[in-house]
Design a protein around this motif. Structure first.
Motif, PDB file in Angstrom:
ATOM      1  N   GLY A 159      15.864 -12.727 -23.501  1.00 36.71           N
ATOM      2  CA  GLY A 159      16.897 -12.903 -22.492  1.00 36.71           C
ATOM      3  C   GLY A 159      18.224 -12.270 -22.865  1.00 36.71           C
ATOM      4  N   THR A 160      18.204 -11.256 -23.739  1.00 35.98           N
ATOM      5  CA  THR A 160      19.431 -10.616 -24.176  1.00 35.98           C
ATOM      6  C   THR A 160      19.397  -9.115 -23.890  1.00 35.98           C
ATOM      7  OG1 THR A 160      18.567 -10.266 -26.421  1.00 35.98           O
ATOM      8  CG2 THR A 160      19.761 -12.320 -26.008  1.00 35.98           C
ATOM      9  N   VAL A 161      20.580  -8.493 -23.939  1.00 34.97           N
ATOM     10  CA  VAL A 161      20.708  -7.050 -23.738  1.00 34.97           C
ATOM     11  C   VAL A 161      20.708  -6.365 -25.091  1.00 34.97           C
ATOM     12  CG1 VAL A 161      22.120  -5.208 -22.753  1.00 34.97           C
ATOM     13  CG2 VAL A 161      22.083  -7.453 -21.664  1.00 34.97           C
ATOM     14  N   SER A 162      19.844  -5.392 -25.285  1.00 37.51           N
ATOM     15  CA  SER A 162      19.796  -4.672 -26.561  1.00 37.51           C
ATOM     16  C   SER A 162      21.043  -3.808 -26.730  1.00 37.51           C
ATOM     17  CB  SER A 162      18.554  -3.785 -26.621  1.00 37.51           C
ATOM     18  OG  SER A 162      18.690  -2.692 -25.717  1.00 37.51           O
ATOM     19  N   ASP A 163      21.325  -3.423 -27.957  1.00 32.55           N
ATOM     20  CA  ASP A 163      22.488  -2.580 -28.239  1.00 32.55           C
ATOM     21  C   ASP A 163      22.387  -1.233 -27.526  1.00 32.55           C
ATOM     22  OD1 ASP A 163      23.677  -4.501 -29.807  1.00 32.55           O
ATOM     23  OD2 ASP A 163      22.916  -3.691 -31.702  1.00 32.55           O
ATOM     24  N   ASP A 164      21.184  -0.660 -27.502  1.00 32.71           N
ATOM     25  CA  ASP A 164      21.013   0.651 -26.867  1.00 32.71           C
ATOM     26  C   ASP A 164      21.236   0.549 -25.356  1.00 32.71           C
ATOM     27  OD1 ASP A 164      20.575   3.351 -26.704  1.00 32.71           O
ATOM     28  OD2 ASP A 164      18.395   3.211 -26.753  1.00 32.71           O
ATOM     29  N   ASN A 165      20.683  -0.490 -24.742  1.00 35.42           N
ATOM     30  CA  ASN A 165      20.931  -0.678 -23.309  1.00 35.42           C
ATOM     31  C   ASN A 165      22.416  -0.873 -23.032  1.00 35.42           C
ATOM     32  OD1 ASN A 165      18.314  -0.401 -22.381  1.00 35.42           O
ATOM     33  ND2 ASN A 165      17.890  -2.594 -22.298  1.00 35.42           N
ATOM     34  N   ARG A 166      23.063  -1.688 -23.852  1.00 34.46           N
ATOM     35  CA  ARG A 166      24.490  -1.963 -23.644  1.00 34.46           C
ATOM     36  C   ARG A 166      25.310  -0.681 -23.760  1.00 34.46           C
ATOM     37  NH1 ARG A 166      28.350  -2.234 -26.969  1.00 34.46           N
ATOM     38  NH2 ARG A 166      26.959  -2.390 -28.780  1.00 34.46           N
ATOM     39  N   ARG A 167      25.080   0.100 -24.802  1.00 40.26           N
ATOM     40  CA  ARG A 167      25.843   1.337 -25.009  1.00 40.26           C
ATOM     41  C   ARG A 167      25.602   2.334 -23.885  1.00 40.26           C
ATOM     42  NH1 ARG A 167      24.344   0.593 -30.561  1.00 40.26           N
ATOM     43  NH2 ARG A 167      22.497   1.877 -30.176  1.00 40.26           N
ATOM     44  N   THR A 168      24.341   2.453 -23.475  1.00 43.26           N
ATOM     45  CA  THR A 168      24.004   3.446 -22.458  1.00 43.26           C
ATOM     46  C   THR A 168      24.608   3.071 -21.107  1.00 43.26           C
ATOM     47  OG1 THR A 168      21.929   3.920 -23.609  1.00 43.26           O
ATOM     48  CG2 THR A 168      22.100   4.650 -21.322  1.00 43.26           C
ATOM     49  N   VAL A 169      24.562   1.799 -20.747  1.00 44.01           N
ATOM     50  CA  VAL A 169      25.188   1.357 -19.495  1.00 44.01           C
ATOM     51  C   VAL A 169      26.694   1.578 -19.566  1.00 44.01           C
ATOM     52  CG1 VAL A 169      25.713  -0.653 -18.059  1.00 44.01           C
ATOM     53  CG2 VAL A 169      23.375  -0.279 -18.884  1.00 44.01           C
ATOM     54  N   ALA A 170      27.297   1.240 -20.698  1.00 47.61           N
ATOM     55  CA  ALA A 170      28.746   1.403 -20.858  1.00 47.61           C
ATOM     56  C   ALA A 170      29.161   2.870 -20.776  1.00 47.61           C
ATOM     57  CB  ALA A 170      29.188   0.806 -22.190  1.00 47.61           C
ATOM     58  N   ASP A 171      28.319   3.778 -21.281  1.00 49.39           N
ATOM     59  CA  ASP A 171      28.646   5.204 -21.293  1.00 49.39           C
ATOM     60  C   ASP A 171      28.348   5.894 -19.964  1.00 49.39           C
ATOM     61  OD1 ASP A 171      29.415   4.937 -23.911  1.00 49.39           O
ATOM     62  OD2 ASP A 171      27.546   5.732 -24.750  1.00 49.39           O
ATOM     63  N   SER A 172      27.623   5.223 -19.082  1.00 46.82           N
ATOM     64  CA  SER A 172      27.248   5.842 -17.812  1.00 46.82           C
ATOM     65  C   SER A 172      28.472   6.054 -16.925  1.00 46.82           C
ATOM     66  CB  SER A 172      26.223   4.974 -17.078  1.00 46.82           C
ATOM     67  OG  SER A 172      25.956   5.510 -15.792  1.00 46.82           O
ATOM     68  N   VAL A 173      28.503   7.173 -16.228  1.00 46.10           N
ATOM     69  CA  VAL A 173      29.603   7.447 -15.289  1.00 46.10           C
ATOM     70  C   VAL A 173      29.375   6.747 -13.961  1.00 46.10           C
ATOM     71  CG1 VAL A 173      30.119   9.667 -16.355  1.00 46.10           C
ATOM     72  CG2 VAL A 173      28.472   9.558 -14.468  1.00 46.10           C
ATOM     73  N   CYS A 174      28.195   6.161 -13.787  1.00 44.10           N
ATOM     74  CA  CYS A 174      27.852   5.475 -12.546  1.00 44.10           C
ATOM     75  C   CYS A 174      28.402   4.058 -12.534  1.00 44.10           C
ATOM     76  CB  CYS A 174      26.340   5.413 -12.364  1.00 44.10           C
ATOM     77  SG  CYS A 174      25.519   7.007 -12.287  1.00 44.10           S
ATOM     78  N   SER A 175      28.672   3.565 -11.350  1.00 45.37           N
ATOM     79  CA  SER A 175      28.972   2.145 -11.181  1.00 45.37           C
ATOM     80  C   SER A 175      27.669   1.374 -11.333  1.00 45.37           C
ATOM     81  CB  SER A 175      29.575   1.906  -9.801  1.00 45.37           C
ATOM     82  OG  SER A 175      29.881   0.553  -9.614  1.00 45.37           O
TER      83      SER A 175
END
Length: 265
Positions: A19-35
Motif C-alpha cells: 500500500g505504499t509508493v515506491s521511490d522510483d514511482n515517486r521520483r518519476t511522477v514528480a519529474d513528469s511535466v504532466c499534471s
C-alpha cells in the motif's frame, strides 16, 4: 498527440502490495511535466498520504468518481452520494442474507463499521486508517447520513457470486464494481471513473487524446477506454490488458514509472 494529463489508479497500480509508493514511482511522477490525478475507489482520507508524498496540487478523484476535490483547499468540486433510502435498503439485505461479509460505509470524511472483523483489520493495515465503530446498525446509520461508498470484503468465490446476483437486482440504480478477488464497492450510478476524467479534462480545456490512464482492475476499464493513451499494469486482469494500448510492468516492479518513461515520452 502530446500527453498533458495522467490519471492513476491507486491500489494494484501506483501502490505496491504494502500500500505504499515506491521511490522510483515517486521520483518519476514528480519529474513528469504532466499534471497528475489519482482516480481511486478510496476515500479522500485514504488518498491524502499519497497526495502529499507526490506533492499533487490538481483536483483528485475519489470513490470511483463519486467525489472530485481540491487537495489544497479540500473544496468539493463534484459530489455524487448514494441515496440514503437506497443505501439503507441494501445494507438491510446484506445483514439479513450475508451476515458473514465484512461491510464498511464511507461518507466524505470518515469510515464506519458495526464491528471490527478480519476484513476490517486487513483494510486498516493497508490504508493506515481506523474506522469509527457505530452503536447502531449500518442500515439505521445510512438513513441519516450521506454515504459515498459501501465496501464489502468477501472471503470466497461462491459468496462473491451470490452477492453479485443479489446486487444485480439493483442494476440501473447503483454502480457495483468488483476490485480484485475480495472487494465489492457500491457507489452512486453517477460515480464513474470515466465521467470524472471527462469532467476534469473539460474544466482544464484538455481533450481525451491528451490524457493517459494507468489501471489494473475492472473498474478501470471505462477510463482506459476513453483516454488517448491507456496503460494496463502487468498484474492487471486479462480483460484490462486486452482493452489497453500498452501493458507495463506490475505494481511490484514500478510499472507506473516504467510506463511513464516508455509509453508517454
Amino acid at each position: 498527440m502530446t500527453i498533458k494529463q495522467i490519471f492513476l489508479d491507486m491500489d494494484g497500480t501506483l501502490l505496491n502490495e504494502q500500500g505504499t509508493v515506491s521511490d522510483d514511482n515517486r521520483r518519476t511522477v514528480a519529474d513528469s511535466v504532466c499534471s497528475v490525478t489519482l482516480v481511486s475507489a478510496r476515500a479522500p482520507m485514504e488518498m491524502q498520504a499519497t497526495i502529499q508524498q507526490l506533492a499533487l496540487t490538481s483536483p483528485q478523484i475519489a470513490f470511483n468518481g463519486g467525489l472530485i476535490f481540491d487537495p489544497q483547499t479540500r473544496k468539493t468540486l463534484v459530489h455524487h452520494a448514494l441515496d440514503p433510502k437506497l443505501s439503507s435498503n441494501i445494507l438491510t439485505i446484506l445483514a439479513q442474507k450475508f451476515p458473514q461479509v465484512s461491510v464498511s460505509c464511507y461518507d466524505q470524511a470518515d469510515w464506519y463499521v458495526e464491528r471490527v472483523d478480519g476484513g476490517i483489520l486487513h483494510e486498516q493495515a493497508l490504508t493506515r486508517q481506523t474506522p469509527i465503530v457505530i452503536q447502531q446498525t449500518l442500515a439505521q446509520f445510512a438513513q441519516t447520513h450521506s454515504l459515498f461508498k459501501l465496501m464489502l470484503i468477501v472471503d470466497d468465490t461462491q459468496t462473491m457470486q451470490a452477492l453479485k446476483c443479489q446486487l444485480d437486482q439493483s442494476t440501473g440504480v447503483i454502480n457495483c464494481q468488483q476490485a480484485g478477488n475480495h472487494y465489492l464497492e457500491i457507489t452512486s450510478l453517477r460515480a464513474q471513473k470515466a465521467q470524472g476524467i471527462m469532467t476534469l479534462l473539460e474544466s482544464s480545456e484538455l481533450t481525451l487524446a491528451e490524457a493517459a490512464a494507468f489501471g489494473d482492475g475492472h473498474n478501470d476499464l471505462p477510463m482506459l477506454k476513453v483516454v488517448g493513451r491507456s496503460i494496463a499494469m502487468g498484474n492487471a486482469a486479462p480483460e484490462v490488458k486486452a482493452a489497453s494500448q500498452f501493458v507495463t510492468l506490475s505494481n511490484e516492479d514500478d510499472g507506473v514509472a516504467y510506463g511513464i518513461k516508455h509509453y508517454l515520452d
